[in-house]
Design a protein around this motif. Sequence first.
Motif: not given
Length: 361
Positions: A96-100, A116-124
């Motif tokens: 889930p992209r919103d996984s904390y 953060a939410k897991v999908n934030a790792a890509f832009p980070d």
Amino acid sequence: MLVVLGVLLVLVSAAALAGSRALLNRYTAAIGQENLLGDAADPHVSIDGPINLLLVGIDQRIDQRDDSPDVDHNADSIMIVHIPASHDAAYLVSVPRDSYVSIPPYPRSGFGGGHAKVNAAFPDGFGNGAGRAGGFGLLALTIKQLTGISFNGGAIVDFAGFKSLVAALGGVDMCVDERTVSVHIGHDAHGRYQMPYDMTDDGPVPVPGVTPQVYQPGCQHLADWQALDYVRQRELLPDGDYGRQRHQQQFIKAVLKQATGSGVLTSPGKLDQVLRAAGQALTFDSGGISIADWIFALRDIRSGALTMLKTNGGTFNSEVINGQDTEILSDTSLQLFSAVREDTMPAFVAAHPDWVAGDSV
């Protein structure tokens, strides 16, 4: 990636096909390759035993305000593909992209770490010139830290490139499992394209006078733009991102089934279009192993051997953290990831049959 491998597997396993090695070399050369996994790669470089692949779908749509590319490259879809040591099946597990989650520090992009939410790792991981490889690398590290899973290979799939693949197929046959309203595509009273919803912090708000595209339940043929629009939807689905995950898994299986059907394999022109479009839609990290070796290792897998799993059982397990709605992985979801890590997926499926997502075709 599954489509490319699947089609080539069928080709090279046809004993009567002359020059299969030449075809193999031709089409594998069209696949972009890059070191994506970094420290999340399995330290034992081998595909002889169990295999775990990380697939990341990015949506590089053009910002309509100034026609500039979306520089954030958000990870809209995150899937783990587990292939058991027997190499005769595959299991698709969506994250889930919103996984904390806890996102580790990443010196390559200058990111200091955080939650953060897991999908934030890509832009980070994307920043400071690290690019898509940096984004994928930090996302893979984050998922490895979360699940304990190391990866033998991985791929970035561009949704726009995948649209070209579906266009080369002439569309895709799918069974829509619920009424799905598009927040992206609509038309006004004159039939002109217009966004049907304004996206706000409180959710989608209908635009007066605009009729949205609606996908009604039932088996049907979807054009390329319809298929990609359908699997992007989540905002108005009752189960939100879990519904989108299910539709995307169904979509992958439907495309794989269609791409390996006789209508493609017996038409040299269409076959060439499909394989070239598929190769251009992805960037593959093979772990240093030749794509030919990947293909022959997985030659016994067909679309009917794909099992799709619903993380969190496909239901919300939400918690508001720092003012944001996030998803918390349940204990059973952690058991699912453990089964991937320990190559015991048949036992997990037998114990949790309601976690298996239904097919679309």
